[in-house]
Design an enzyme around this catalytic site. Sequence first.
Site, PDB file in Angstrom:
ATOM      1  N   LYS A  12      33.955  46.135  32.270  1.00 26.95           N
ATOM      2  CA  LYS A  12      34.456  47.251  31.444  1.00 26.95           C
ATOM      3  C   LYS A  12      35.248  46.729  30.255  1.00 26.95           C
ATOM      4  O   LYS A  12      35.767  45.613  30.276  1.00 26.95           O
ATOM      5  CB  LYS A  12      35.337  48.197  32.264  1.00 26.95           C
ATOM      6  CG  LYS A  12      36.588  47.570  32.909  1.00 26.95           C
ATOM      7  CD  LYS A  12      37.814  47.458  32.024  1.00 26.95           C
ATOM      8  CE  LYS A  12      38.985  46.808  32.745  1.00 26.95           C
ATOM      9  NZ  LYS A  12      40.061  46.334  31.855  1.00 26.95           N
ATOM     10  N   ALA A  99      39.574  36.525  35.332  1.00 24.08           N
ATOM     11  CA  ALA A  99      40.904  36.745  34.724  1.00 24.08           C
ATOM     12  C   ALA A  99      40.754  37.013  33.235  1.00 24.08           C
ATOM     13  O   ALA A  99      41.500  36.497  32.404  1.00 24.08           O
ATOM     14  CB  ALA A  99      41.836  35.560  34.975  1.00 24.08           C
ATOM     15  N   MET A 102      38.276  42.189  32.010  1.00 21.87           N
ATOM     16  CA  MET A 102      37.040  42.978  32.029  1.00 21.87           C
ATOM     17  C   MET A 102      36.706  43.490  33.427  1.00 21.87           C
ATOM     18  O   MET A 102      35.582  43.892  33.700  1.00 21.87           O
ATOM     19  CB  MET A 102      35.878  42.158  31.464  1.00 21.87           C
ATOM     20  CG  MET A 102      36.097  41.778  30.001  1.00 21.87           C
ATOM     21  SD  MET A 102      34.611  41.105  29.253  1.00 21.87           S
ATOM     22  CE  MET A 102      33.642  42.603  28.987  1.00 21.87           C
ATOM     23  N   GLY A 105      36.998  41.025  38.985  1.00 23.22           N
ATOM     24  CA  GLY A 105      37.386  41.068  40.403  1.00 23.22           C
ATOM     25  C   GLY A 105      37.171  42.454  40.975  1.00 23.22           C
ATOM     26  O   GLY A 105      36.694  42.620  42.109  1.00 23.22           O
ATOM     27  N   SER A 106      37.491  43.474  40.185  1.00 25.11           N
ATOM     28  CA  SER A 106      37.298  44.862  40.620  1.00 25.11           C
ATOM     29  C   SER A 106      35.815  45.150  40.824  1.00 25.11           C
ATOM     30  O   SER A 106      35.433  45.843  41.774  1.00 25.11           O
ATOM     31  CB  SER A 106      37.860  45.827  39.573  1.00 25.11           C
ATOM     32  OG  SER A 106      39.233  45.591  39.380  1.00 25.11           O
ATOM     33  N   ALA A 107      34.983  44.619  39.937  1.00 22.42           N
ATOM     34  CA  ALA A 107      33.530  44.803  40.061  1.00 22.42           C
ATOM     35  C   ALA A 107      33.055  44.249  41.406  1.00 22.42           C
ATOM     36  O   ALA A 107      32.245  44.884  42.107  1.00 22.42           O
ATOM     37  CB  ALA A 107      32.806  44.101  38.915  1.00 22.42           C
ATOM     38  N   ASP A 139      41.544  49.408  38.935  1.00 24.18           N
ATOM     39  CA  ASP A 139      40.306  49.469  38.153  1.00 24.18           C
ATOM     40  C   ASP A 139      39.054  49.581  39.029  1.00 24.18           C
ATOM     41  O   ASP A 139      37.951  49.744  38.509  1.00 24.18           O
ATOM     42  CB  ASP A 139      40.149  48.205  37.296  1.00 24.18           C
ATOM     43  CG  ASP A 139      41.147  48.144  36.145  1.00 24.18           C
ATOM     44  OD1 ASP A 139      41.829  49.154  35.885  1.00 24.18           O
ATOM     45  OD2 ASP A 139      41.238  47.075  35.511  1.00 24.18           O
TER      46      ASP A 139
HETATM   47  O1  C5P Z   1      45.950  47.659  40.703  1.00 24.47           O
HETATM   48  P1  C5P Z   1      45.783  46.212  40.477  1.00 24.47           P
HETATM   49  O2  C5P Z   1      45.954  45.399  41.734  1.00 24.47           O
HETATM   50  O3  C5P Z   1      44.551  45.833  39.729  1.00 24.47           O
HETATM   51  O4  C5P Z   1      46.981  45.794  39.519  1.00 24.47           O
HETATM   52  C1  C5P Z   1      47.305  44.437  39.283  1.00 24.47           C
HETATM   53  C2  C5P Z   1      48.706  44.376  38.704  1.00 24.47           C
HETATM   54  O5  C5P Z   1      48.715  44.940  37.377  1.00 24.47           O
HETATM   55  C3  C5P Z   1      49.748  45.171  39.466  1.00 24.47           C
HETATM   56  O6  C5P Z   1      50.314  44.395  40.496  1.00 24.47           O
HETATM   57  C4  C5P Z   1      50.761  45.483  38.384  1.00 24.47           C
HETATM   58  O7  C5P Z   1      51.578  44.366  38.126  1.00 24.47           O
HETATM   59  C5  C5P Z   1      49.891  45.689  37.156  1.00 24.47           C
HETATM   60  N1  C5P Z   1      49.534  47.113  36.915  1.00 24.47           N
HETATM   61  C6  C5P Z   1      50.513  47.985  36.472  1.00 24.47           C
HETATM   62  N2  C5P Z   1      50.184  49.290  36.235  1.00 24.47           N
HETATM   63  C7  C5P Z   1      48.923  49.731  36.426  1.00 24.47           C
HETATM   64  C8  C5P Z   1      47.913  48.861  36.867  1.00 24.47           C
HETATM   65  C9  C5P Z   1      48.252  47.551  37.117  1.00 24.47           C
HETATM   66  O8  C5P Z   1      51.665  47.603  36.283  1.00 24.47           O
HETATM   67  N3  C5P Z   1      48.642  51.003  36.174  1.00 24.47           N
END
Ligand code: C5P
Length: 300
Positions: A12, A99, A102, A105-107, A139
């Site tokens: 994305k 990293a 994009m 990891g979520s994909a 994501d």
């Molecule tokens: O949700 P995800 O594990 O992908 O988020 C990774 C990190 O990105 C979270 O631990 C946080 O530090 C940051 N994040 C955030 N606010 C969001 C999404 C992610 O602060 N809405």
Amino acid sequence: MTETVTVRVPAKVNVQLAVGGARPDGFHDLANVFLAVGLHDEVTVTPADELRVTCAGPDAGQVPLDRTNLAARAALELARRHGIDPAVHLHIAKDIPVAGGMAGGSADGAGALLACDTLWGTNASREELLDICAELGSDVPFSLVGGAALGTGRGEKLRLLDVGGTFHWVFAMAERGLSTPAVFREFDRMNEGVRVPEPVASQDLLDALAKGDAGALARTVSNDLQPAALSLFPALADTLAAGRAAGALAALVSGSGPTTAFLAPDAESARAVGRALQDSGTCRAVRVTQSPAPGATVLG
Ligand code: C5P
């Protein structure tokens, strides 16, 4: 019984990433306009003696193969909910930068979830799959649905969006990755003492997407994480400048970066911007592609 299932999942770009102040839980409220693009990972699941993850591709060495991998976590969570032994081999054919901002990891999380659901015949509802995705990461639900969507909350609550045409993109991969939590921390540091406004989606941007109007989209793209990504990775400014000089309609950091995204008016211009970026020496690799792309899809 099906013995092997392969699922293809898109990367994305965030055409708008409006970020609010830090919440008590450390996350940030977002108005996050996701657009799926034609770079993909493929996740293949096969029955095995025990859960294991392998990965192939140019960045494979940077991918964790233990139970912190979102693909493994997706399999474990679906198995736990349905009382299944998660004895599978998950293989990730990785083409999305690691990293890179994009959602690579979520994909893999969304792909593994759909692949295991299909292999095991779990028949989980769309709601349950989206619920597991949201547990795995902000994501991940979008990786499952693809197309275009507005993410609110921490990005996991999705409203699907209309896209009225094809958008042409160039992505420039950087020499190293950026950690998403580190970029959000830098955002907080740069905004210390500032009252950060509530994140709101731009109606002009949603209209541009719905019309398929690249010029209007270019005028409305924005990424509130870009200053933080540039602060941690100042050389990205040179990549952005090289793409603009080559005729990109818009140049921005993709999500938390460090991949940079360039919108072009058509396929031929995108190829020209791609060549110019490659020759500029300001990035590691360049990819030219289109959007929107479908979400996680079971192959054949
Ligand atoms: O949700 P995800 O594990 O992908 O988020 C990774 C990190 O990105 C979270 O631990 C946080 O530090 C940051 N994040 C955030 N606010 C969001 C999404 C992610 O602060 N809405």
